[in-house]
Design an enzyme around this catalytic site. Structure first.
Site, short mmCIF file in Angstrom:
data_model
loop_
_atom_site.label_atom_id
_atom_site.label_comp_id
_atom_site.label_asym_id
_atom_site.label_seq_id
_atom_site.Cartn_x
_atom_site.Cartn_y
_atom_site.Cartn_z
N LEU A 17 -67.65 -5.41 29.30
CA LEU A 17 -68.99 -5.98 29.26
C LEU A 17 -69.08 -7.14 28.27
CD1 LEU A 17 -71.64 -5.41 30.74
CD2 LEU A 17 -72.27 -3.85 28.89
N THR A 35 -65.33 -12.07 19.07
CA THR A 35 -64.33 -11.52 18.15
C THR A 35 -63.31 -10.66 18.90
OG1 THR A 35 -65.45 -9.43 17.54
CG2 THR A 35 -66.13 -11.45 16.38
N ASP A 59 -61.51 -7.41 12.77
CA ASP A 59 -61.58 -5.95 12.83
C ASP A 59 -62.96 -5.62 12.28
OD1 ASP A 59 -61.59 -3.24 12.30
OD2 ASP A 59 -59.57 -3.18 11.51
N ASN A 86 -71.01 -5.27 20.35
CA ASN A 86 -70.41 -4.66 21.53
C ASN A 86 -69.16 -3.84 21.21
OD1 ASN A 86 -69.78 -4.47 24.53
ND2 ASN A 86 -68.00 -5.61 23.81
N SER A 137 -75.41 0.05 23.26
CA SER A 137 -75.42 1.50 23.08
C SER A 137 -74.79 2.13 24.32
CB SER A 137 -76.85 1.99 22.83
OG SER A 137 -76.91 3.38 22.64
N TYR A 151 -68.90 10.69 20.05
CA TYR A 151 -69.33 9.41 20.64
C TYR A 151 -70.85 9.44 20.81
CZ TYR A 151 -69.83 5.52 23.90
OH TYR A 151 -70.21 4.34 24.50
N LYS A 155 -73.71 6.95 18.94
CA LYS A 155 -74.71 6.17 19.69
C LYS A 155 -76.13 6.66 19.42
CE LYS A 155 -71.84 3.32 21.70
NZ LYS A 155 -71.82 1.89 21.33
N THR A 186 -64.77 -0.62 33.17
CA THR A 186 -64.11 -1.16 31.99
C THR A 186 -63.00 -0.19 31.58
OG1 THR A 186 -65.48 -0.02 30.35
CG2 THR A 186 -66.36 -2.07 31.27
#
Length: 280
Positions: A17, A35, A59, A86, A137, A151, A155, A186
């Site tokens: 994404l 980045t 990083d 992201n 998110s 995880y 979030k 992804t």
């Protein structure tokens, strides 16, 4: 008269994404600094939309490097219009299987790094009295499931922090949008994920089955990152950007089901909830 291009900073643009959003925004005339964790990835990002996309090594857990990236952008353009947090990863494993080291690293990358970069960019946007912060998110930030508990926690924390921040920055003409994708095509459930080193057989019928399903569907998810990027850009360009933007039918159905279940339980236990005040 052409509008002046906006200056973006998007973390984690090696694929998925983040890269799709960088390409979409750059194709619409904006300037994107993206980045990447590896130096060898920078050239390909620079060539994504030549003259519009610029790769920077970062990083997100390195705050010294983080401030250097922001200063580099300010030296070039003296402003920063849109920040997209992201970068992140999925940690797979039942809660009991996870080591504290694995759990802390998940929170460091998915929550504390986002908090640090958001804090670092806010002085710039406050001075400008303009800007938009986009927090990537997940549907997992509103609805938890087995096998991805940490995880979910990272979030959920992002959602709570960002919801409060959105209220704080509203008078400063700074917008914030939480993007909550469902399963998109992804590497999130594939090469980008990390699994707990410890395995406990008793969880095979709960988290084990779900993780097999997640990993087995990697590369076949229904969500199209290019269409997701268009949706995010539409929200950013709106005169009234949403606080939350859910992406995909799977996510929308799951979140609505969660809220329905919560409301049903609230109603069932309403009398007990209300009978907790001092008698006047």
């Amino acid at each position: 008269m052409n509008k002046e291009p906006r200056i973006w900073l998007i973390t984690g643009v090696s694929g998925g994404l983040g890269r799709a959003l960088a390409k979409e925004a750059a194709s619409n005339g904006d300037i994107i600094f993206g980045t990447l964790r590896k130096t060898e990835q920078i050239r390909a990002f620079n060539e994504l939309v030549p003259g519009k996309t610029f790769g920077l090594e970062l990083d997100v857990n390195n705050q010294v490097q983080m401030h250097s990236v922001i200063q580099h952008i300010l030296n070039k353009h003296n402003r920063l219009d849109i920040l997209v947090n992201n970068a992140g990863y999925g940690l797979f494993g039942a809660i009991e299987e996870l080591s504290m080291e694995e759990a802390r690293m998940q929170m460091e990358t998915n929550f504390f790094a986002v908090l640090a970069l958001t804090q670092a960019v806010l002085p710039v946007m406050r001075k400008q009295r303009s800007g938009h912060i986009v927090q990537i998110s997940s549907m997992s930030g509103l609805r938890a499931n087995s096998g991805t508990g940490l995880y979910n926690a990272s979030k959920f924390a992002l959602e709570g922090m960002s919801e409060a921040l959105a209220i704080e920055i509203q008078p400063l003409n700074i917008h914030l949008t939480l993007v909550e994708p469902g399963p998109f095509r992804t590497d999130w459930a594939g090469a980008s994920s990390v699994s707990a080193k410890n395995k406990i057989a008793d969880y095979e019928q709960s988290s084990g089955l779900r993780l097999k399903l997640l990993q087995g569907s990697s590369g076949k998810q229904p969500g199209d990152p290019a269409k997701g990027a268009k949706a995010i850009l539409l929200a950013i360009n709106s005169s009234h950007p949403p606080l939350r933007l859910v992406l995909g039918k799977v996510a929308l159905d799951a979140i609505r089901d969660k809220f329905k279940t919560v409301e049903e339980e609230f109603s069932k236990w309403e009398d007990v909830s209300l009978n907790t005040s001092f008698e006047e």
